[in-house]
Scaffold this motif. Sequence first.
Motif, mmCIF file in Angstrom:
data_model
loop_
_atom_site.group_PDB
_atom_site.id
_atom_site.type_symbol
_atom_site.label_atom_id
_atom_site.label_comp_id
_atom_site.label_asym_id
_atom_site.label_seq_id
_atom_site.Cartn_x
_atom_site.Cartn_y
_atom_site.Cartn_z
ATOM 1 N N VAL A 256 0.857 -1.201 0.000
ATOM 2 C CA VAL A 256 0.000 0.000 0.000
ATOM 3 C C VAL A 256 0.890 1.246 0.000
ATOM 4 C CG1 VAL A 256 -1.659 1.314 1.360
ATOM 5 C CG2 VAL A 256 -1.936 -1.167 1.131
ATOM 6 N N HIS A 257 0.711 2.092 -1.030
ATOM 7 C CA HIS A 257 1.516 3.302 -1.151
ATOM 8 C C HIS A 257 0.632 4.515 -1.413
ATOM 9 C CE1 HIS A 257 1.606 0.973 -4.991
ATOM 10 N NE2 HIS A 257 1.261 2.134 -5.523
ATOM 11 N N LEU A 258 1.219 5.695 -1.339
ATOM 12 C CA LEU A 258 0.490 6.958 -1.539
ATOM 13 C C LEU A 258 1.056 7.648 -2.772
ATOM 14 C CD1 LEU A 258 1.231 6.757 1.864
ATOM 15 C CD2 LEU A 258 -0.714 8.321 1.781
ATOM 16 N N THR A 259 0.162 8.009 -3.689
ATOM 17 C CA THR A 259 0.574 8.537 -4.986
ATOM 18 C C THR A 259 -0.204 9.803 -5.309
ATOM 19 O OG1 THR A 259 0.829 6.248 -5.730
ATOM 20 C CG2 THR A 259 0.876 7.956 -7.414
ATOM 21 N N ARG A 260 0.501 10.926 -5.404
ATOM 22 C CA ARG A 260 -0.162 12.159 -5.844
ATOM 23 C C ARG A 260 -0.304 12.112 -7.364
ATOM 24 N NH1 ARG A 260 -1.561 17.157 -4.221
ATOM 25 N NH2 ARG A 260 -0.802 16.789 -2.107
ATOM 26 N N GLY A 261 -1.549 12.165 -7.836
ATOM 27 C CA GLY A 261 -1.808 12.054 -9.268
ATOM 28 C C GLY A 261 -1.686 13.389 -9.981
ATOM 29 N N ILE A 262 -1.822 13.343 -11.293
ATOM 30 C CA ILE A 262 -1.700 14.568 -12.090
ATOM 31 C C ILE A 262 -2.854 15.531 -11.826
ATOM 32 C CG2 ILE A 262 -0.252 13.732 -13.975
ATOM 33 C CD1 ILE A 262 -3.115 13.272 -15.366
ATOM 34 N N ASP A 263 -3.949 15.024 -11.233
ATOM 35 C CA ASP A 263 -5.083 15.889 -10.889
ATOM 36 C C ASP A 263 -4.925 16.522 -9.506
ATOM 37 O OD1 ASP A 263 -5.372 13.672 -9.313
ATOM 38 O OD2 ASP A 263 -7.441 13.230 -9.888
ATOM 39 N N GLY A 264 -3.813 16.200 -8.813
ATOM 40 C CA GLY A 264 -3.578 16.768 -7.480
ATOM 41 C C GLY A 264 -4.127 15.932 -6.348
ATOM 42 N N GLY A 265 -4.981 14.957 -6.662
ATOM 43 C CA GLY A 265 -5.496 14.064 -5.626
ATOM 44 C C GLY A 265 -4.451 13.018 -5.251
ATOM 45 N N VAL A 266 -4.611 12.424 -4.064
ATOM 46 C CA VAL A 266 -3.669 11.396 -3.605
ATOM 47 C C VAL A 266 -4.383 10.053 -3.524
ATOM 48 C CG1 VAL A 266 -2.203 10.617 -1.711
ATOM 49 C CG2 VAL A 266 -2.211 13.034 -2.362
ATOM 50 N N HIS A 267 -3.902 9.099 -4.323
ATOM 51 C CA HIS A 267 -4.406 7.735 -4.304
ATOM 52 C C HIS A 267 -3.674 6.955 -3.223
ATOM 53 C CE1 HIS A 267 -6.961 7.597 -7.847
ATOM 54 N NE2 HIS A 267 -7.120 6.299 -7.655
ATOM 55 N N VAL A 268 -4.409 6.109 -2.498
ATOM 56 C CA VAL A 268 -3.823 5.254 -1.474
ATOM 57 C C VAL A 268 -4.170 3.803 -1.826
ATOM 58 C CG1 VAL A 268 -3.700 4.737 0.980
ATOM 59 C CG2 VAL A 268 -4.213 7.069 0.242
ATOM 60 N N GLY A 269 -3.145 2.963 -1.938
ATOM 61 C CA GLY A 269 -3.374 1.564 -2.279
ATOM 62 C C GLY A 269 -2.305 1.128 -3.275
ATOM 63 N N PRO A 270 -2.500 0.000 -3.939
ATOM 64 C CA PRO A 270 -3.592 -0.948 -3.735
ATOM 65 C C PRO A 270 -3.180 -2.084 -2.808
ATOM 66 C CG PRO A 270 -2.430 -1.508 -5.741
ATOM 67 C CD PRO A 270 -1.687 -0.343 -5.118
ATOM 68 N N ASN A 271 -4.193 -2.800 -2.291
ATOM 69 C CA ASN A 271 -3.931 -4.109 -1.718
ATOM 70 C C ASN A 271 -3.963 -5.118 -2.863
ATOM 71 O OD1 ASN A 271 -6.623 -4.049 -2.292
ATOM 72 N ND2 ASN A 271 -7.305 -4.866 -0.347
ATOM 73 N N ALA A 272 -3.955 -6.389 -2.592
ATOM 74 C CA ALA A 272 -4.010 -7.401 -3.656
ATOM 75 C C ALA A 272 -4.815 -8.584 -3.147
ATOM 76 C CB ALA A 272 -2.601 -7.839 -4.050
ATOM 77 N N VAL A 273 -6.075 -8.685 -3.591
ATOM 78 C CA VAL A 273 -6.947 -9.785 -3.168
ATOM 79 C C VAL A 273 -7.449 -10.527 -4.402
ATOM 80 C CG1 VAL A 273 -7.674 -8.674 -1.023
ATOM 81 C CG2 VAL A 273 -8.978 -8.238 -3.103
ATOM 82 N N PRO A 274 -7.653 -11.836 -4.305
ATOM 83 C CA PRO A 274 -8.166 -12.579 -5.459
ATOM 84 C C PRO A 274 -9.509 -12.002 -5.913
ATOM 85 C CG PRO A 274 -7.412 -14.081 -3.753
ATOM 86 C CD PRO A 274 -7.410 -12.709 -3.148
ATOM 87 N N ALA A 275 -9.633 -11.791 -7.220
ATOM 88 C CA ALA A 275 -10.896 -11.295 -7.779
ATOM 89 C C ALA A 275 -11.768 -12.487 -8.180
ATOM 90 C CB ALA A 275 -10.618 -10.409 -8.989
ATOM 91 N N LEU A 276 -13.074 -12.297 -8.126
ATOM 92 C CA LEU A 276 -14.011 -13.378 -8.439
ATOM 93 C C LEU A 276 -14.399 -13.390 -9.911
ATOM 94 C CD1 LEU A 276 -16.263 -13.111 -5.258
ATOM 95 C CD2 LEU A 276 -14.233 -14.543 -5.638
ATOM 96 N N ALA A 277 -13.765 -12.485 -10.687
ATOM 97 C CA ALA A 277 -13.932 -12.435 -12.140
ATOM 98 C C ALA A 277 -12.719 -11.694 -12.694
ATOM 99 C CB ALA A 277 -15.221 -11.706 -12.527
ATOM 100 N N ARG A 278 -12.398 -11.952 -13.939
ATOM 101 C CA ARG A 278 -11.227 -11.293 -14.521
ATOM 102 C C ARG A 278 -11.404 -9.776 -14.592
ATOM 103 N NH1 ARG A 278 -7.864 -15.076 -18.472
ATOM 104 N NH2 ARG A 278 -8.280 -17.066 -17.445
ATOM 105 N N GLU A 279 -12.619 -9.356 -14.738
ATOM 106 C CA GLU A 279 -12.894 -7.917 -14.735
ATOM 107 C C GLU A 279 -13.784 -7.584 -13.541
ATOM 108 O OE1 GLU A 279 -14.326 -7.312 -18.731
ATOM 109 O OE2 GLU A 279 -12.478 -8.175 -19.560
ATOM 110 N N GLY A 280 -13.456 -8.232 -12.407
ATOM 111 C CA GLY A 280 -14.257 -8.099 -11.189
ATOM 112 C C GLY A 280 -13.798 -6.919 -10.356
ATOM 113 N N TYR A 281 -14.210 -5.742 -10.742
ATOM 114 C CA TYR A 281 -13.768 -4.519 -10.054
ATOM 115 C C TYR A 281 -14.541 -4.280 -8.753
ATOM 116 C CZ TYR A 281 -11.474 -3.860 -14.497
ATOM 117 O OH TYR A 281 -10.692 -4.057 -15.616
ATOM 118 N N ARG A 282 -15.607 -5.066 -8.553
ATOM 119 C CA ARG A 282 -16.357 -5.011 -7.286
ATOM 120 C C ARG A 282 -16.581 -6.447 -6.811
ATOM 121 N NH1 ARG A 282 -19.009 -2.130 -10.851
ATOM 122 N NH2 ARG A 282 -20.708 -3.641 -10.962
ATOM 123 N N TRP A 283 -16.753 -6.619 -5.485
ATOM 124 C CA TRP A 283 -17.025 -7.953 -4.940
ATOM 125 C C TRP A 283 -18.300 -8.543 -5.534
ATOM 126 C CZ3 TRP A 283 -13.619 -10.939 -3.073
ATOM 127 C CH2 TRP A 283 -12.593 -10.475 -2.239
#
Length: 399
Positions: A256-283
């Motif tokens: 988990v890291h902190l990244t200031r993006g080009i929009d000025g916001g700061v992203h925090v993450g990511p963790n790494a958990v098995p996804a239930l679908a290849r494009e499973g962006y939500r549980w």
Amino acid sequence: MGTAAYDGDVLVVGGGIVGLSTAYAVSRAAPGTRVVVLEKEAGPARHQTGRNSGVIHSGIYYRPGSLKARFAVRGAAEMVKFCAEYGVPHEVTGKLIVATGRDELPRLHALVQRGRENGIPVRELGPAQIQEYEPEVRGLAAIHVGTTGIADYRAVAERLAESSGADIRYGADVVQIDRRAGLGVAVRTAAGEIVRGRVLVNCAGLQCDRVARLTGDDPKMRIVPFRGEYYELARPELVRGLVYPVPDPAFPFLGVHLTRGIDGGVHVGPNAVPALAREGYRWSVVRPGELAGTLAWPGSWRIARQHWRYGAGELRRSASKRAFTDAVRRLVPAVDPQDMVRADAGVRAQAVLRDGTLVDDFLIREGERAVHVLNAPSPAATASLPIGREVARRALALL
């Protein structure tokens, strides 16, 4: 079959940054070569390319001599140049990799050595020097990597698409591939369209092993999808740039890291958990067929047995905002749970071998009239221009 019977010389499956870099590289290396890109989504960069931290990686983490090391170091410089030339928002920010426990100090020192072997300038910092760069960050020691930056990779993909001269077909989901002796490659899409080419390039990311099997080639790996969950920092002023923990070398994840993006916001993450679908962006996204495919692959069970402790920690951070915040607070103690606002997740296409090995390097294999990119997770966006040239070189050699 004459040239006129082909829709293109090179058919690229996948309109992410690697597929579009390949199309761009083919047009530069062999002007006049006709390239068709088949992308199942309505536009480019809808999966890994458009759902990451947006970091231009320096190459410090990667084993000297590996494709990742060579391509990331070269690719970082080329990406900055490309962004400047094509007007893509970017910034060379530098980053800190911070050791917060004594057990991390040997690994931090090993990173210094690795960085130097890879030709990357690094500066070692003590606790007081850390705060000169990042006043809210606490650590026993850190290294500053000056060549790291940030970019809008979705915009990069769009510029590559515009500049490649390729025939890019969106909404083209490949469902069947036919290779016949001397007749090139014929691809059928879900809409029933037949597209013919002389060589196929598989840059399908999360679906790359499936596309390889459609050609009749055995990729000898499976994509096991790992979802990476992110938060946005409600108080972005807490972080000036990019702040990373010392990674565990046993895993291809950076923590988990902190990244200031080009929009000025700061992203925090990511963790790494098995996804239930290849494009499973939500549980809530579960695809039983894909999940069954993952569970049927022997390597999946070997990973689970070998790394269950690590995985349990990642799942705990997924289920508990407090646990996720605790991981961040090791680096930035001023962060509170109310500072963490959930953001869009991504899914990493991680290649896993039958024996449970997590493929660490980029993996490119060739079949008959086909080139398959079978492992291209981070830092693939950073390294996309040299990866594209390498894939294009292999594809053109098959024409």
